[in-house]
Write an enzyme that holds these catalytic residues in place. Structure first.
Site, PDB file in Angstrom:
ATOM      1  N   SER A 121       0.821  -4.178  -1.896  1.00 15.03           N
ATOM      2  CA  SER A 121       0.435  -5.215  -0.937  1.00 15.03           C
ATOM      3  C   SER A 121      -0.169  -6.408  -1.640  1.00 15.03           C
ATOM      4  O   SER A 121      -0.299  -7.467  -1.054  1.00 15.03           O
ATOM      5  CB  SER A 121      -0.629  -4.692   0.014  1.00 15.03           C
ATOM      6  OG  SER A 121      -0.269  -3.464   0.523  1.00 15.03           O
ATOM      7  N   HIS A 142       7.789  -5.117   0.369  1.00 13.83           N
ATOM      8  CA  HIS A 142       6.518  -4.856   1.044  1.00 13.83           C
ATOM      9  C   HIS A 142       6.753  -4.618   2.522  1.00 13.83           C
ATOM     10  O   HIS A 142       6.998  -5.549   3.288  1.00 13.83           O
ATOM     11  CB  HIS A 142       5.558  -6.029   0.808  1.00 13.83           C
ATOM     12  CG  HIS A 142       4.223  -5.818   1.427  1.00 13.83           C
ATOM     13  ND1 HIS A 142       3.601  -6.755   2.202  1.00 13.83           N
ATOM     14  CD2 HIS A 142       3.400  -4.742   1.400  1.00 13.83           C
ATOM     15  CE1 HIS A 142       2.443  -6.268   2.614  1.00 13.83           C
ATOM     16  NE2 HIS A 142       2.301  -5.060   2.148  1.00 13.83           N
ATOM     17  N   GLU A 154       8.512  -8.084   3.211  1.00 12.98           N
ATOM     18  CA  GLU A 154       8.411  -9.214   2.282  1.00 12.98           C
ATOM     19  C   GLU A 154       9.132  -8.814   0.998  1.00 12.98           C
ATOM     20  O   GLU A 154       8.817  -7.767   0.411  1.00 12.98           O
ATOM     21  CB  GLU A 154       6.938  -9.547   2.017  1.00 12.98           C
ATOM     22  CG  GLU A 154       6.279 -10.185   3.236  1.00 12.98           C
ATOM     23  CD  GLU A 154       4.777 -10.397   3.071  1.00 12.98           C
ATOM     24  OE1 GLU A 154       4.267 -11.402   3.597  1.00 12.98           O
ATOM     25  OE2 GLU A 154       4.113  -9.567   2.431  1.00 12.98           O
ATOM     26  N   ASN A 192      -0.488 -10.626   4.080  1.00 15.16           N
ATOM     27  CA  ASN A 192      -1.807 -10.089   3.718  1.00 15.16           C
ATOM     28  C   ASN A 192      -2.766 -11.171   3.256  1.00 15.16           C
ATOM     29  O   ASN A 192      -3.974 -11.074   3.474  1.00 15.16           O
ATOM     30  CB  ASN A 192      -1.676  -9.021   2.628  1.00 15.16           C
ATOM     31  CG  ASN A 192      -1.207  -7.711   3.222  1.00 15.16           C
ATOM     32  OD1 ASN A 192      -1.115  -7.578   4.442  1.00 15.16           O
ATOM     33  ND2 ASN A 192      -0.893  -6.755   2.382  1.00 15.16           N
TER      34      ASN A 192
HETATM   35  N1  LIG Z   1      -1.605   1.080   4.417  1.00 20.07           N
HETATM   36  C1  LIG Z   1      -0.955  -0.023   4.716  1.00 20.07           C
HETATM   37  O1  LIG Z   1      -1.105  -0.545   5.846  1.00 20.07           O
HETATM   38  C2  LIG Z   1      -0.001  -0.636   3.723  1.00 20.07           C
HETATM   39  C3  LIG Z   1       0.929  -1.589   4.192  1.00 20.07           C
HETATM   40  C4  LIG Z   1       1.871  -2.101   3.277  1.00 20.07           C
HETATM   41  C5  LIG Z   1       1.828  -1.711   1.947  1.00 20.07           C
HETATM   42  N2  LIG Z   1       0.887  -0.796   1.516  1.00 20.07           N
HETATM   43  C6  LIG Z   1       0.916  -0.413   0.106  1.00 20.07           C
HETATM   44  O2  LIG Z   1       1.601   0.826   0.017  1.00 20.07           O
HETATM   45  C7  LIG Z   1       1.110   1.574  -1.087  1.00 20.07           C
HETATM   46  C8  LIG Z   1       0.669   2.955  -0.586  1.00 20.07           C
HETATM   47  O3  LIG Z   1      -0.431   2.776   0.320  1.00 20.07           O
HETATM   48  P1  LIG Z   1      -0.760   3.834   1.449  1.00 20.07           P
HETATM   49  O4  LIG Z   1      -1.645   3.166   2.423  1.00 20.07           O
HETATM   50  O5  LIG Z   1       0.490   4.485   1.929  1.00 20.07           O
HETATM   51  O6  LIG Z   1      -1.635   4.867   0.615  1.00 20.07           O
HETATM   52  P2  LIG Z   1      -1.938   6.403   0.912  1.00 20.07           P
HETATM   53  O7  LIG Z   1      -3.176   6.744   0.198  1.00 20.07           O
HETATM   54  O8  LIG Z   1      -1.868   6.683   2.370  1.00 20.07           O
HETATM   55  O9  LIG Z   1      -0.686   7.167   0.240  1.00 20.07           O
HETATM   56  C9  LIG Z   1      -0.446   7.233  -1.135  1.00 20.07           C
HETATM   57  C10 LIG Z   1       0.339   8.524  -1.406  1.00 20.07           C
HETATM   58  O10 LIG Z   1       0.744   8.550  -2.767  1.00 20.07           O
HETATM   59  C11 LIG Z   1       0.615   9.871  -3.252  1.00 20.07           C
HETATM   60  N3  LIG Z   1       0.532   9.806  -4.703  1.00 20.07           N
HETATM   61  C12 LIG Z   1      -0.529   9.490  -5.462  1.00 20.07           C
HETATM   62  N4  LIG Z   1      -0.175   9.515  -6.764  1.00 20.07           N
HETATM   63  C13 LIG Z   1       1.124   9.854  -6.818  1.00 20.07           C
HETATM   64  C14 LIG Z   1       2.060  10.056  -7.876  1.00 20.07           C
HETATM   65  N5  LIG Z   1       1.720   9.898  -9.143  1.00 20.07           N
HETATM   66  N6  LIG Z   1       3.316  10.415  -7.558  1.00 20.07           N
HETATM   67  C15 LIG Z   1       3.688  10.583  -6.273  1.00 20.07           C
HETATM   68  N7  LIG Z   1       2.845  10.407  -5.234  1.00 20.07           N
HETATM   69  C16 LIG Z   1       1.587  10.031  -5.507  1.00 20.07           C
HETATM   70  C17 LIG Z   1      -0.639  10.366  -2.558  1.00 20.07           C
HETATM   71  O11 LIG Z   1      -0.675  11.779  -2.531  1.00 20.07           O
HETATM   72  C18 LIG Z   1      -0.499   9.759  -1.172  1.00 20.07           C
HETATM   73  O12 LIG Z   1       0.214  10.617  -0.296  1.00 20.07           O
HETATM   74  C19 LIG Z   1      -0.011   0.753  -1.693  1.00 20.07           C
HETATM   75  O13 LIG Z   1       0.511  -0.002  -2.748  1.00 20.07           O
HETATM   76  C20 LIG Z   1      -0.421  -0.158  -0.532  1.00 20.07           C
HETATM   77  O14 LIG Z   1      -1.023  -1.349  -0.955  1.00 20.07           O
HETATM   78  C21 LIG Z   1      -0.015  -0.253   2.395  1.00 20.07           C
END
Ligand SMILES: NC(=O)c1ccc[n+]([C@@H]2O[C@H](COP(=O)([O-])OP(=O)(O)OC[C@H]3O[C@@H](n4cnc5c(N)ncnc54)[C@H](O)[C@@H]3O)[C@@H](O)[C@H]2O)c1
Length: 593
Positions: A121, A142, A154, A192
């Site tokens: 993000s 994104h 995005e 964002n």
């Molecule tokens: N939460 C949001 O609203 C949102 C929106 C758009 C983008 N993002 C981006 O998406 C990405 C993930 O965020 P999220 O909110 O889903 O986080 P999250 O914490 O909910 O999920 C991350 C997942 O990755 C897994 N993980 C960790 N290390 C790992 C590895 N080495 N190999 C495989 N899996 C692994 C974890 O177990 C977890 O299930 C981030 O870069 C975030 O910025 C988040």
């Protein structure tokens, strides 16, 4: 010809990854979904199955298609299983070191033509790309939360991304039913960068006890038509993710408004990550559940208006749009309303406008004839303030000029019976300035209605340092009887809604000014990515650029926050007379009717 994608990988199946895997599988792609351990894998599989079952139950997917969708996803704990895929979307936690490590490993595993995309993000896609031997094949994809619902993606290219790769990813986004907006690599991208300053600001307002969590959320939903309030949205995003995004944005922009407000760090440290852990700003039935449960911060159900004084007769001063709407609202709410305008012509004009508005409501089936007649019978107009002497509450909605309001309050103080409440509906002047013009500051309160008052449910009830609790209780009780949702706050510039809304609009102007994205793309990003009813430039043109500039200046002067300084482009447009719809030209051109 765009490249055909048959198999894709998703790494990290948390809040975003699970949804992204579902999006691809729903569109017929084979998905290899990789997690880090058995426990996380089981949880993610549960999410995806639950989400698919729900879609089938709601009739959005046939049971056959649901089963086929689930059958297209295979799960693994080993990145090596991504050897054969055409594209990988990485969605592991928002940490650069972790993402670079994952990309380094993917680079060694995947074929040379595999495109590697990050769902980051805010982190630099370029820094992630250079952790591989194929930076040209690394892009940002994104997605927005929840990924199966939100249509925006995005598409972030870096200075080394290959144009064909970007085109292929754009075509893929379209194939899976998304709207792609292509942009360069800058922390926060479009949505964002505009969203998180606002979310951080809302969290800071809550942290400083300026507003309750319920009120800030209701204010932004009802005042701006947003699909969710900011604190509920932070809980959905995940506070750890939100913290990382803000921290990265701050390091890149050095804008203090992006420095994560301290409560975020405290909550993350305490494990209160939002919905995913069952507790964030709010409490949820269980981890991952959207169902709220009451906690110690939930406002008590018992009488919130204890001490409210009885109100029967209401006075309204003014003859403009707001005054007219407010008279109508009070009359429909069962109050005897007397309004005062400057002269007989205005008195008649107000009445005619109310009659027209109620007639429209009758035609639309929102009001019946008898209720309209009863409401009209409760309204009387006058050209003399003396006629407000026996009012229990007077609401002032005259021109937004401090000297005019102060003189009016001094007059009302002499005329209206002692003990009556005097309210101002100012949207940008300090309520205390009106209160100080009277000898009854304890009885003076802000009641900020939104335009059109007949439609908008929100009222900001503003107390000054001198407002008595029973005065606030009276205003709240009146709002309840009017069927309005009142939120309370202290007497600070912009109150809740404008203080959160206008800096965001100003940031959008700064983004346009910096040539990062076009007005159309920025509007689309906020509407399609965040579910906003209007994009920032559409809204600015409706509000009027002069009004927006005046409010932004007020905020800047009150808080002296460098990030609140009005965007030079906004100043220039106003100077040039480009004020938005009303002048035929603002950020876009309009035909003036
Ligand atoms: N939460 C949001 O609203 C949102 C929106 C758009 C983008 N993002 C981006 O998406 C990405 C993930 O965020 P999220 O909110 O889903 O986080 P999250 O914490 O909910 O999920 C991350 C997942 O990755 C897994 N993980 C960790 N290390 C790992 C590895 N080495 N190999 C495989 N899996 C692994 C974890 O177990 C977890 O299930 C981030 O870069 C975030 O910025 C988040």
């Amino acid at each position: 010809m765009a490249r055909e994608f048959a198999r894709v990988g998703v790494v990290g199946l948390g809040t975003m990854g699970a949804g992204i895997a579902e999006v691809f599988a729903r569109s017929g792609l084979e998905v290899v979904a990789v997690e880090k351990d058995d426990e996380s894998l089981a949880r993610s599989r549960g999410y995806i199955e639950h989400s698919t079952t729900r879609a089938v139950r709601r009739g959005k997917l046939s049971s056959g298609d649901g089963a086929a969708l689930l059958g297209r996803i295979s799960y693994s704990l080993d990145l090596a299983d991504l050897k054969e895929v055409d594209l990988v979307v990485e969605a592991v936690p928002e940490r650069l070191d972790l993402k670079r490590e994952v990309f380094g490993r993917l680079d060694a595993i995947c074929g040379p033509d595999t495109i590697l995309a990050t769902n980051t993000s805010s982190l630099s896609v370029t820094e992630i790309a250079v952790a591989t031997s194929r930076p040209g094949k690394v892009v940002g994809m994104h997605f927005f939360n929840p990924a199966p619902v939100m249509k925006l993606v995005e598409l972030v290219s870096t200075v080394v991304s290959e144009p064909e790769v970007v085109a292929d990813v754009e075509a893929l986004a379209e194939r899976v039913g998304k709207v792609g907006v292509a942009i360069g690599d800058k922390a926060g991208f479009i949505a964002n960068l505009l969203l998180f300053g606002y979310l951080n600001h809302a969290a800071a307002m809550y942290e400083s006890s300026f507003v309750t969590r319920e009120d800030v959320d209701a204010a932004m939903r009802l005042g701006c038509g947003l699909p969710m309030g900011p604190l509920a949205l932070l809980d959905l995003i995940g506070l750890d993710t939100a913290y990382e995004i803000l921290d990265t944005m701050y390091r890149q922009t050095r804008d203090r408004l992006h420095a994560p407000t301290p409560i975020l760090k405290q909550m993350v440290t305490a494990g209160l990550l939002g919905r995913k852990t069952g507790r964030g700003f709010y409490c949820y039935e269980a981890p991952g559940s959207p169902v709220l449960v009451a906690d110690s911060a939930t406002p008590p159900a018992e009488d919130a208006h204890a001490g409210a004084r009885p109100v029967h007769r209401v006075g309204v001063v003014g003859s403009g749009t707001m005054a007219t709407g407010i008279v109508e609202v009070f009359a429909k709410g069962g109050y005897e309303v007397r309004y005062v305008a400057r002269g007989q012509t205005q008195v008649e004009r107000v009445r005619a406008a109310i009659v027209r508005s109620m007639e429209k409501a009758v035609q639309r089936g929102k009001l019946d004839d008898a209720d309209r007649d009863a409401a009209l019978a409760r309204i009387s107009g006058s050209a003399s303030l003396d006629d407000l002497a026996d009012s229990d509450l007077v609401v002032e909605a005259v021109v937004e000029e401090l000297t005019v309001k102060q003189a009016l309050f001094a007059n009302l103080d002499e005329i209206v019976r002692p003990g009556a409440v005097l309210a101002t509906t100012t949207s940008s002047l300090p309520v205390i300035e009106c209160a100080a013009a009277t000898a009854r500051a304890r009885n003076v309160v802000g009641m900020h209605f939104f335009n059109p008052a007949q439609v908008m449910e929100l009222v900001e009830v503003v107390s000054t340092v001198r407002t008595a609790p029973d005065t606030v209780a009276t205003a709240l009780a009146v709002c309840e009887r009017l069927g309005k949702r009142a939120v309370t706050c202290a007497d600070r510039a912009g109150f809740i809604v404008n203080a959160l809304l206008f800096p965001y609009l100003n940031d959008a102007v700064k983004m346009l000014e910096a040539h990062y994205a076009s007005a159309d793309d920025i509007d689309a990003a906020m509407k399609v990515g965040c579910g906003y009813p209007m994009g920032p430039f559409e809204l600015l043109d409706v509000v009027g650029l002069d009004i927006a500039l005046a409010i932004q200046r007020t905020l800047y002067h009150e808080f002296r926050e460098p990030g609140f300084a009005p965007a030079p482009l906004l100043e220039h447009l106003v100077t040039a007379g480009y004020l938005g719809r009303k002048s035929g030209k603002g950020f876009r051109d309009y035909t003036v009717r």
